[in-house]
Design a protein around this motif. Structure first.
Motif, short mmCIF file in Angstrom:
data_model
loop_
_atom_site.label_atom_id
_atom_site.label_comp_id
_atom_site.label_asym_id
_atom_site.label_seq_id
_atom_site.Cartn_x
_atom_site.Cartn_y
_atom_site.Cartn_z
N LEU A 105 58.91 32.89 40.52
CA LEU A 105 57.75 33.24 41.52
C LEU A 105 56.66 33.87 40.59
CD1 LEU A 105 57.30 33.91 44.53
CD2 LEU A 105 57.84 36.08 44.12
N ARG A 106 56.69 34.02 39.45
CA ARG A 106 55.73 34.53 38.57
C ARG A 106 54.88 33.35 38.18
NH1 ARG A 106 59.32 38.12 34.64
NH2 ARG A 106 60.91 36.25 35.29
N ARG A 107 55.39 31.93 38.26
CA ARG A 107 54.81 30.93 37.72
C ARG A 107 54.13 30.21 38.91
NH1 ARG A 107 55.95 29.76 32.57
NH2 ARG A 107 57.61 30.69 31.51
N THR A 108 54.88 29.91 40.04
CA THR A 108 54.33 29.40 41.04
C THR A 108 54.76 29.75 42.63
OG1 THR A 108 53.63 27.37 42.03
CG2 THR A 108 55.59 27.54 41.30
N GLY A 109 53.91 29.75 43.58
CA GLY A 109 54.40 30.19 44.74
C GLY A 109 53.88 29.43 45.96
N ASP A 110 52.97 28.33 45.74
CA ASP A 110 52.27 27.91 46.65
C ASP A 110 53.01 26.77 47.43
OD1 ASP A 110 52.47 26.11 44.67
OD2 ASP A 110 50.52 25.37 44.71
N TRP A 280 46.76 27.60 35.16
CA TRP A 280 47.47 27.67 33.45
C TRP A 280 48.65 27.06 33.35
CZ3 TRP A 280 46.37 33.53 33.01
CH2 TRP A 280 47.36 34.27 34.01
N GLY A 281 49.57 26.64 34.17
CA GLY A 281 50.65 25.74 34.18
C GLY A 281 50.58 24.25 34.22
N SER A 282 49.18 23.95 34.38
CA SER A 282 48.82 22.48 34.34
C SER A 282 48.75 22.07 32.98
CB SER A 282 47.64 22.26 35.29
OG SER A 282 47.57 22.77 36.48
N ASP A 283 48.88 20.57 33.05
CA ASP A 283 48.96 19.80 31.86
C ASP A 283 47.51 19.20 31.82
OD1 ASP A 283 49.29 18.74 29.55
OD2 ASP A 283 50.39 17.12 30.10
N ASN A 284 46.69 19.99 31.21
CA ASN A 284 45.10 19.32 31.08
C ASN A 284 44.39 19.88 29.94
OD1 ASN A 284 43.30 21.74 31.88
ND2 ASN A 284 44.60 21.68 33.55
N ARG A 287 38.77 23.60 28.57
CA ARG A 287 38.49 24.85 27.97
C ARG A 287 38.99 26.00 28.35
NH1 ARG A 287 33.41 27.38 28.85
NH2 ARG A 287 33.69 28.36 26.76
N LEU A 288 39.22 26.10 29.83
CA LEU A 288 39.33 27.19 30.49
C LEU A 288 40.49 27.17 31.46
CD1 LEU A 288 38.44 30.20 31.24
CD2 LEU A 288 36.91 29.14 32.76
N LEU A 289 41.75 27.87 31.09
CA LEU A 289 42.68 27.58 32.26
C LEU A 289 42.85 29.05 32.91
CD1 LEU A 289 45.36 26.02 29.78
CD2 LEU A 289 44.03 25.02 31.33
N LEU A 290 43.04 28.95 34.15
CA LEU A 290 43.08 30.04 35.34
C LEU A 290 44.60 30.40 35.81
CD1 LEU A 290 39.65 29.38 36.65
CD2 LEU A 290 40.09 30.93 34.86
N PRO A 291 44.45 31.53 36.27
CA PRO A 291 45.75 32.09 36.78
C PRO A 291 46.19 31.03 37.73
CG PRO A 291 44.45 33.83 36.75
CD PRO A 291 43.48 32.61 36.45
N GLY A 292 47.82 30.97 38.23
CA GLY A 292 48.28 30.13 39.30
C GLY A 292 48.05 30.72 40.64
N SER A 293 48.24 30.06 41.71
CA SER A 293 48.38 30.19 43.05
C SER A 293 48.90 31.65 43.64
CB SER A 293 48.50 29.16 43.95
OG SER A 293 49.79 28.72 44.17
N ILE A 294 49.83 31.82 42.96
CA ILE A 294 50.82 32.93 43.52
C ILE A 294 50.09 34.53 43.08
CG2 ILE A 294 51.86 33.06 41.09
CD1 ILE A 294 53.23 33.44 44.71
#
Length: 308
Positions: A105-110, A280-284, A287-294
């Motif tokens: 749940l900490r990584r994704t929940g959408d 921030w779980g995406s593979d891209n 220059r700026l990675l942001l929190p996940g939807s959960i």
């Protein structure tokens, strides 16, 4: 300051099932519903199984003729069936050939529907509390679960303990126009940024905590602290209370408590571009990675970025 509110209810704050709190003390009724009840299993890493966008709920009766002592009552579904949770190894769905996956749940929940989000958040918080509340904080005596997992009691003294919640504020600092502050903790990899958060101290209001945490973490003095919304965060038992506040981009940063490695003001256009790249779980290569939807952090950032 531009009017600002959350566009959506944060995922883990959504109501999808009846908590049926009266059944926590009506033990006979709770046990009577066990043969038809469903069971959510949560493993030691706070992971669950999902299938077709829902948490896997199997027959509770497979775990015994009555609720195990360490089972917790979560509520009931629209069809009246009770739902319980148990700390155990995960088990695949009993009657589905659809693929399943283990979800942290900490990584994704959408991928969850509202019912699953509520059940998993509640189960995780309760089970984490039980894991760390087996002895009385008063005299160290062993305690046992009561009220369908919503309290623990010292069998000798009768003293009851209830699930503990740790309040924490989380705040987007912006200039009232086109820029907002994002920061990176020292333990995070490069490029991972979010908004600022911290636990409420004894004798402190939420608003006072916002001002103190931001001053301690990045050295800014903020004003116009306004509430946005809240979200349970059951790792292990927090409640995130969201705010936004005004800061001055001309004031220099000062990393006073050592928790923040770097911070910067980003424009709305820069943040929109980063949101479009995923989280921030995406593979891209953004220059700026942001929190996940959960996280409520994501909802706050998205809501601010959507302002005209």
């Amino acid at each position: 300051m531009t009017a600002f509110r959350l566009r959506n209810v944060p995922l883990l704050s959504r109501v999808g099932a009846d908590r049926a709190d009266t059944l926590r003390t009506d033990i006979d009724a709770a046990v009577a519903g066990w043969p038809d009840a469903l069971l959510l299993r949560v493993d030691r890493r706070n992971q669950v199984l999902i299938c077709d966008g829902r948490a896997v709920l199997n027959r509770a009766s497979a775990a015994g003729d009555a609720p195990p002592e360490n089972a917790v009552f979560l509520g009931k579904l629209d069809d009246g069936r009770h739902v319980w949770a148990l700390r155990s190894e995960l088990e695949p769905p009993e009657d589905s050939s659809a693929p399943t996956q283990v979800l942290d749940l900490r990584r994704t929940g959408d991928v969850f529907d509202d019912v699953s989000a509520q059940l998993v958040a509640t189960a995780t918080a309760l089970l984490n509390w039980h894991d760390n509340a087996r002895f009385s904080p008063v005299d160290g005596a062993p305690t046992t679960p009561i009220k369908s997992g919503w309290a623990r009691i010292n069998p000798v003294t009768g003293h009851e303990e209830f699930p503990r919640i740790d309040p924490a504020v989380i705040c987007l600092v912006h200039d009232g126009h086109d820029r907002a502050v994002l920061a990176r903790q020292t333990v995070w990899p490069p490029r991972l940024f979010s908004i600022l958060a911290g636990f409420v101290e004894a004798g402190e209001s939420f608003e006072t905590c916002v001002a103190r945490e931001i001053a301690e973490e990045i050295g800014l003095t903020v004003t116009d602290v306004e509430y946005l919304g809240s979200q349970p965060w059951p790792f292990p038992r927090s409640l995130m209370i969201g705010f936004h506040a005004l800061g001055d981009p001309e004031q220099p940063f000062a990393f006073n408590d050592g928790e923040i490695a770097e911070a910067a003001w980003f424009t709305r256009a820069e943040i929109r571009e980063a949101l479009a790249q995923g989280d921030w779980g995406s593979d891209n290569s953004s220059r700026l990675l942001l929190p996940g939807s959960i996280s409520i952090a994501r909802e706050i950032i998205e809501s601010w970025a959507a302002l005209d």
